[in-house]
Design an enzyme around this catalytic site. Sequence first.
Site, PDB file in Angstrom:
ATOM      1  N   ARG A 172       0.843  -1.215   0.000  1.00 29.86           N
ATOM      2  CA  ARG A 172       0.000   0.000   0.000  1.00 29.86           C
ATOM      3  C   ARG A 172       0.870   1.254   0.000  1.00 29.86           C
ATOM      4  NH1 ARG A 172      -0.548   4.692   2.722  1.00 29.86           N
ATOM      5  NH2 ARG A 172      -0.068   3.590   4.663  1.00 29.86           N
ATOM      6  N   ASP A 173       1.483   1.568   1.111  1.00 23.04           N
ATOM      7  CA  ASP A 173       2.281   2.800   1.197  1.00 23.04           C
ATOM      8  C   ASP A 173       3.454   2.741   0.228  1.00 23.04           C
ATOM      9  OD1 ASP A 173       2.972   5.302   2.104  1.00 23.04           O
ATOM     10  OD2 ASP A 173       3.312   4.731   4.178  1.00 23.04           O
ATOM     11  N   HIS A 228       5.294   4.584  12.630  1.00 22.67           N
ATOM     12  CA  HIS A 228       5.298   4.481  11.169  1.00 22.67           C
ATOM     13  C   HIS A 228       6.304   5.518  10.662  1.00 22.67           C
ATOM     14  CE1 HIS A 228       2.933   4.049   7.258  1.00 22.67           C
ATOM     15  NE2 HIS A 228       3.541   5.211   7.045  1.00 22.67           N
ATOM     16  N   HIS A 239       8.949   7.128   8.126  1.00 16.67           N
ATOM     17  CA  HIS A 239       9.554   7.287   6.791  1.00 16.67           C
ATOM     18  C   HIS A 239      11.020   7.663   7.010  1.00 16.67           C
ATOM     19  CE1 HIS A 239       6.041   6.962   4.032  1.00 16.67           C
ATOM     20  NE2 HIS A 239       5.416   7.053   5.193  1.00 16.67           N
ATOM     21  N   CYS A 294       4.224   9.324   0.302  1.00 18.97           N
ATOM     22  CA  CYS A 294       2.835   9.756   0.221  1.00 18.97           C
ATOM     23  C   CYS A 294       2.713  10.761  -0.918  1.00 18.97           C
ATOM     24  CB  CYS A 294       2.399  10.389   1.540  1.00 18.97           C
ATOM     25  SG  CYS A 294       0.745  11.090   1.446  1.00 18.97           S
ATOM     26  N   ASN A 319       9.531   4.491   3.092  1.00 17.00           N
ATOM     27  CA  ASN A 319       9.321   4.058   4.469  1.00 17.00           C
ATOM     28  C   ASN A 319      10.606   3.368   4.894  1.00 17.00           C
ATOM     29  OD1 ASN A 319       6.554   3.923   3.122  1.00 17.00           O
ATOM     30  ND2 ASN A 319       6.024   3.661   5.266  1.00 17.00           N
TER      31      ASN A 319
HETATM   32  P1  HMG Z   1     -13.424  14.099  -2.009  1.00 13.71           P
HETATM   33  O1  HMG Z   1     -13.190  14.418  -3.449  1.00 13.71           O
HETATM   34  O2  HMG Z   1     -13.498  15.230  -1.032  1.00 13.71           O
HETATM   35  O3  HMG Z   1     -14.689  13.126  -1.814  1.00 13.71           O
HETATM   36  O4  HMG Z   1     -12.270  13.139  -1.561  1.00 13.71           O
HETATM   37  P2  HMG Z   1     -16.213  13.326  -2.043  1.00 13.71           P
HETATM   38  O5  HMG Z   1     -16.874  12.599  -0.956  1.00 13.71           O
HETATM   39  O6  HMG Z   1     -16.542  14.776  -2.299  1.00 13.71           O
HETATM   40  O7  HMG Z   1     -16.449  12.499  -3.416  1.00 13.71           O
HETATM   41  C1  HMG Z   1     -15.939  12.922  -4.667  1.00 13.71           C
HETATM   42  C2  HMG Z   1     -15.921  11.760  -5.633  1.00 13.71           C
HETATM   43  O8  HMG Z   1     -15.039  10.764  -5.138  1.00 13.71           O
HETATM   44  C3  HMG Z   1     -17.265  11.058  -5.819  1.00 13.71           C
HETATM   45  O9  HMG Z   1     -17.322  10.577  -7.157  1.00 13.71           O
HETATM   46  C4  HMG Z   1     -17.185   9.870  -4.906  1.00 13.71           C
HETATM   47  O10 HMG Z   1     -17.974   8.804  -5.322  1.00 13.71           O
HETATM   48  C5  HMG Z   1     -15.711   9.505  -5.026  1.00 13.71           C
HETATM   49  P3  HMG Z   1     -18.035  11.418  -8.356  1.00 13.71           P
HETATM   50  O11 HMG Z   1     -19.436  11.635  -7.845  1.00 13.71           O
HETATM   51  O12 HMG Z   1     -17.239  12.694  -8.474  1.00 13.71           O
HETATM   52  O13 HMG Z   1     -17.899  10.491  -9.516  1.00 13.71           O
HETATM   53  N1  HMG Z   1     -15.214   8.824  -3.834  1.00 13.71           N
HETATM   54  C6  HMG Z   1     -14.730   7.573  -3.816  1.00 13.71           C
HETATM   55  N2  HMG Z   1     -14.579   6.652  -4.797  1.00 13.71           N
HETATM   56  C7  HMG Z   1     -14.065   5.454  -4.434  1.00 13.71           C
HETATM   57  N3  HMG Z   1     -13.705   5.139  -3.157  1.00 13.71           N
HETATM   58  C8  HMG Z   1     -13.847   6.043  -2.171  1.00 13.71           C
HETATM   59  C9  HMG Z   1     -14.389   7.306  -2.487  1.00 13.71           C
HETATM   60  N4  HMG Z   1     -14.675   8.386  -1.754  1.00 13.71           N
HETATM   61  C10 HMG Z   1     -15.162   9.299  -2.573  1.00 13.71           C
HETATM   62  N5  HMG Z   1     -13.488   5.733  -0.930  1.00 13.71           N
HETATM   63  C11 HMG Z   1     -11.240  11.439  -0.231  1.00 13.71           C
HETATM   64  C12 HMG Z   1     -12.116  12.683  -0.246  1.00 13.71           C
HETATM   65  C13 HMG Z   1     -10.834  11.178   1.200  1.00 13.71           C
HETATM   66  C14 HMG Z   1     -12.018  10.269  -0.772  1.00 13.71           C
HETATM   67  C15 HMG Z   1     -10.010  11.721  -1.118  1.00 13.71           C
HETATM   68  O14 HMG Z   1      -9.398  12.882  -0.656  1.00 13.71           O
HETATM   69  C16 HMG Z   1      -9.016  10.609  -1.110  1.00 13.71           C
HETATM   70  O15 HMG Z   1      -9.258   9.558  -1.679  1.00 13.71           O
HETATM   71  N6  HMG Z   1      -7.842  10.819  -0.467  1.00 13.71           N
HETATM   72  C17 HMG Z   1      -6.865   9.789  -0.282  1.00 13.71           C
HETATM   73  C18 HMG Z   1      -5.477  10.316  -0.372  1.00 13.71           C
HETATM   74  C19 HMG Z   1      -4.520   9.194  -0.117  1.00 13.71           C
HETATM   75  O16 HMG Z   1      -4.795   8.049  -0.388  1.00 13.71           O
HETATM   76  N7  HMG Z   1      -3.336   9.529   0.421  1.00 13.71           N
HETATM   77  C20 HMG Z   1      -2.327   8.554   0.695  1.00 13.71           C
HETATM   78  C21 HMG Z   1      -2.667   7.688   1.868  1.00 13.71           C
HETATM   79  S1  HMG Z   1      -2.337   8.457   3.435  1.00 13.71           S
HETATM   80  C22 HMG Z   1      -0.657   8.144   3.719  1.00 13.71           C
HETATM   81  O17 HMG Z   1       0.030   7.669   2.861  1.00 13.71           O
HETATM   82  C23 HMG Z   1      -0.076   8.409   5.099  1.00 13.71           C
HETATM   83  C24 HMG Z   1       0.131   7.131   5.916  1.00 13.71           C
HETATM   84  O18 HMG Z   1       1.001   6.251   5.257  1.00 13.71           O
HETATM   85  C25 HMG Z   1       0.720   7.485   7.283  1.00 13.71           C
HETATM   86  C26 HMG Z   1       1.931   8.417   7.210  1.00 13.71           C
HETATM   87  O19 HMG Z   1       2.884   8.111   6.496  1.00 13.71           O
HETATM   88  O20 HMG Z   1       1.852   9.440   7.876  1.00 13.71           O
HETATM   89  C27 HMG Z   1      -1.186   6.400   6.156  1.00 13.71           C
HETATM   90 MG    MG Z   2       3.194   6.420   5.243  1.00 12.04          MG
END
Ligand code: HMG
Ligand code: MG
Length: 298
Positions: free
Chosen positions: A15-16, A207, A209, A240, A249
Amino acid sequence: MTLPARVQIVEVGPRDGLQNEQQPISTATKLALIEQLAEAGVSYIEAGSFVNPKWVPQMAGSDEVLQQLQRRAGVTYAALTPNLQGYERALACGVSEVAIFAAASETFSHRNINCSVAESLARFQPVLATAARDKVRVRGYVSCVVGCPYEGEVAPAKVADVARQLYEMGCCEISLGDTIGVGTPASVTAMLEAALQHIPVPQLAVHMHDTYGQALANIYASLQLGIATVDSSVAGLGGCPYAKGASGNVATEDVVYLLNGLGIEHGIALDRLIAAGSYICQQLGRETGSKVARATLA
Ligand code: HMG
Ligand code: MG
């Protein structure tokens, strides 16, 4: 100083590690990686992410990955779920555990999940409620626990506050993420001491990095505080997409080597883990980010 006798590795490579990759990676490759990790003895694998595929295209295939993987007894296959829509997709694929993710920085929260920290916690409420009904465990991440790519230094009290809220909302474990790898043992210890005022040590994970090369030192500092769950990514893959420059990481191989040296149990066969890392690096056409793998294979 008493170090834990056993550490649970949470392998976040599929994933990450892969979420930031620009090149296409087939479902078959992701499945082979997950299978090799499980074969090496990794008992907790974050296998995908049910976020908006427009935000993170590489994770668009997580439905297929989670549906098709060969589940092994004793292995947890988890995935990120940012909202109820993501949770429902994950549940339909049979995940055994999910993770929600908040941040200790407002700007990062907006960039990463398009809402404020308070809004994100409100959005997680229905995920936690539904997961409780389904008896699915929910892990909670806090990002930017030491520093933020947009806001700079992050106060330990802010981290502790978000972590406490996630814990009180029902998360089974809180993973504290140094998303941009700027922490040192001093800042990480101060941050962990703040979090430990609200959350029991068995429910905390780190966690790290490795952007600034401090991850292993920070993990060692965490072990000294009794932290016994460590996130890591095979071959040190990762980053990220919403934290520019947040390279790898900490490599799982390097953490396992550290734990071996300290006589701490983890259940992973290092040689097989190195082989899994070689496999994915070959697929990606990339050098491993693990120093232990590089030294072993030289
Ligand atoms: P948004 O655009 O604000 O969502 O995104 P919305 O609710 O307004 O929906 C907009 C559109 O997205 C809609 O579709 C929804 O159906 C769709 P449309 O009507 O435009 O066709 N949608 C989805 N589709 C599939 N699956 C879903 C989903 N949700 C909405 N779950 C949202 C808000 C949170 C969804 C968006 O900002 C997002 O996906 N962000 C994820 C970013 C991400 O993945 N970042 C990396 C992971 S975090 C990380 O790496 C850190 C970590 O490792 C820890 C660390 O290192 O610190 C964990
Ligand atoms: Mg991370």
